[in-house]
Design an enzyme around this catalytic site. Structure first.
Site, short mmCIF file in Angstrom:
data_model
loop_
_atom_site.label_atom_id
_atom_site.label_comp_id
_atom_site.label_asym_id
_atom_site.label_seq_id
_atom_site.Cartn_x
_atom_site.Cartn_y
_atom_site.Cartn_z
N CYS A 384 0.84 -1.20 0.00
CA CYS A 384 0.00 0.00 0.00
C CYS A 384 0.87 1.25 0.00
CB CYS A 384 -1.01 -0.05 1.15
SG CYS A 384 -2.47 0.90 0.76
N HIS A 521 -3.66 -4.92 0.62
CA HIS A 521 -3.05 -5.47 1.85
C HIS A 521 -3.15 -6.99 1.85
CE1 HIS A 521 -2.39 -1.76 4.20
NE2 HIS A 521 -3.42 -1.31 3.51
N GLU A 523 -1.61 -9.09 3.58
CA GLU A 523 -1.42 -9.70 4.91
C GLU A 523 -2.75 -10.11 5.56
OE1 GLU A 523 -0.98 -6.54 4.13
OE2 GLU A 523 -1.25 -5.15 5.80
#
Ligand code: GLN
Length: 549
Positions: A384, A521, A523
């Protein structure tokens, strides 16, 4: 109040915060799932913010984003990682959102002139939010109540869950209370008094816990358990130790060894099968046999509160599991990184990760880290804001646009390589989404899952091994396509685009072992048993760097 068959487990916390209530809730959910039960899970947060989206990560830790674009408490990340089911906006409910709904109803005149009160209006709204989490006839709904028993803000939530046992029937509701049993070194003893007080507090508002989970440094012996049971009015076999573990993924197995899931199944008369724990046993075995791995620098500004990068930290661990290594994570404060000290701070690492963030503080340090990774061919992963920094760095130093910037940090930059788009096609809503640029929050943010098309022959495609992916976003600014050709001519690859090719979702650099930046994102979607492909390949590249160094 209607509910056909779902059983509700309410988890409260006592004595103090940070006892790992979220992990306990997620672990209980995971265990019930291994017994073939369909489980859902929810976090109730007593603070007044409507959602954690506006909260500073320094204070509250990471904001976890779901597919449906909700900005939620980081415990939902644990829930997804342990249960493997996607969370959504219904899985998190705050006091703010409850009051917001009630006030909207009051303004509409729904209460027909009545006085609007905490009991029954706020509590009814809370109960409704709890029931709304059951979407697909789940067998069990686990509801974690944030904060500690005794907090003023938490009282309406506790009153609501107290009522639910009467609404839904005793046999359908279970209360679990998590407390601390401290070990006092000088006395050489485990102390039960804080637990007694905490349960007393809970009982004073009408909730009698069925199960007490005692967080402690060591196992509670039978004598201590019997004492707690006697003073707290629970079955002696309903007091369990929740001992500290080395790795958070060991918690489900330690709970299983204590017999917690079995006791829950008996108390709630659940149609539970024998658990299949093989995936968890294999995971823990693997975690214990990992080799020392590459050093990964995380260059960000929230480095003092590790909770700010919770999912990121976990995703790196998962990437390590897939590569049989335990990466060594080094947090580097981007505000302290300069051209002069970058070699000293990053010269010894095998991978550099620049995570997401908001605001200009620490950005120049992140840009320096991107340059260092690019020039020294150190595996790099930009997420990001991290991707945006890599783009700015490339523009300044490779495209020779020294003033290039994001309009977030310099509204007057002559080269806004990262900028605010005023509209784009929203694939979820299937319409052109306009940004309300005047509003600071909400409307301006691209939130939740968006599709992305990958180019074959790129590092990204190599990782995902398919063309169409979906990833979660939380940002306002975008790559400025006006500069796309210039970037590509100089060796940047735009390897992931939105299906209409308007938005650049992933960038890479050619002639580099592994340099990938993504606008989303990744993750948030990584799980210990299903590590995210970009993290797997980033760690793989870092491992290679370690091998060659
Ligand atoms: N601040 C940047 C934006 O809004 C990046 C956000 C992020 O990293 N999540 O676009």
């Amino acid at each position: 109040m209607t509910n056909n068959k779902t059983k509700f487990i309410f988890i409260t916390g006592g004595v103090l915060s940070s006892l790992g209530k979220g992990l306990a809730a997620a672990s209980i959910g995971a265990l019930l799932k291994t017994r073939g039960l369909k489980v859902t899970i929810q976090k109730l947060d007593p603070y007044i913010n409507v959602d954690p989206g506006t909260m500073n990560p320094f204070q509250h830790g990471e904001v976890y984003v779901t597919d449906d674009g909700a900005e939620t408490d980081l415990d939902l990340g644990h829930y997804e990682r342990y249960l493997g089911i996607p969370m959504g906006k219904h899985n998190n409910c705050t006091s703010g959102s409850v009051y917001y709904e009630v006030i909207k109803k009051e303004r509409r005149g729904d209460y027909l002139g009545g006085t609007v009160q905490v009991i029954p209006h706020i509590t009814d709204q809370i109960k409704q939010s709890i029931l709304n989490v059951v979407k697909n006839g789940e067998d069990v709904a686990i509801i974690e109540i944030g904060g500690t028993v005794g907090d003023i803000e938490g009282q309406p939530f506790l009153e609501a869950i107290r009522q639910m046992r009467y609404d839904l029937g005793k046999e359908n509701v279970l209360y679990i209370h998590l407390t601390l049993v401290p070990y006092i070194k000088t006395a050489g003893e485990l102390k039960t008094k804080p637990t007694q007080h905490s349960v007393k507090e809970l009982r004073s508002i009408g909730i009698q816990p069925d199960i007490i989970l005692c967080r402690s440094e060591m196992e509670l012996n039978e004598g201590i358990k019997r004492k707690i049971a006697l003073f707290c009015n629970v079955d002696p076999d309903a007091v369990f130790s929740a001992v500290d573990v080395e790795n958070i993924y060991e918690v489900p197995l330690t709970f299983y060894n204590e017999g917690i899931d079995q006791k829950i199944a008996i108390m709630l008369k659940l149609p539970a099968k024998n658990p299949d724990l093989t995936p968890w046993i294999n995971l823990v075995k693997k975690l214990k046999s990992l080799n020392p791995g590459p050093k990964i620098a995380i260059v960000g500004k929230y480095v003092d509160l590790k909770e700010s990068y919770k999912s990121l930290h976990e995703a790196l661990v998962h990437g390590g599991i897939a590569n049989n290594v335990k990466p060594e994570l080094v947090y580097v404060n981007s505000e302290e990184l300069t051209q002069e000290n970058v070699h000293e701070k990053l010269g010894h690492v095998h991978g550099i990760l620049v995570p997401g963030g908001f605001g200009s503080r620490g950005v120049e340090g992140k840009i320096i880290a991107c340059k260092y990774a690019r020039e020294n061919k150190i595996p790099f992963f930009g997420i990001c804001l991290g991707m945006q920094c890599a783009v700015i760095e490339f523009a300044r130093n490779v495209l020779n646009l020294p003033k290039a910037n994001s309009s977030e940090f310099d509204p007057n930059t002559p080269d806004a390589v990262i900028y605010l788009m005023t509209e784009w096609y929203d694939f979820r809503k299937k319409c052109v989404q306009k940004r309300d640029v005047s509003s600071e929050k909400g409307g301006t943010m691209r939130l939740g899952a968006y599709p992305c098309k990958l180019k074959k022959g790129t590092k990204s495609f190599e990782a995902y091994k398919r063309e169409l992916i979906s990833e979660r976003h939380r940002h306002r600014y975008e790559f400025n396509k006006k500069y796309a050709e210039d970037f590509q001519k100089k060796g940047m690859v735009l390897s992931g685009l939105s299906p209409d090719e308007e938005l650049v979702e992933i960038i890479e650099i050619k002639d580099h072992p592994w340099f990938v930046g993504c606008q989303f994102h990744p993750e948030f979607k990584s799980k210990p048993m299903d590590p995210h492909p970009l993290f797997v390949n980033f760690i793989k590249a870092a491992k290679e760097k370690l091998r060659c160094s």
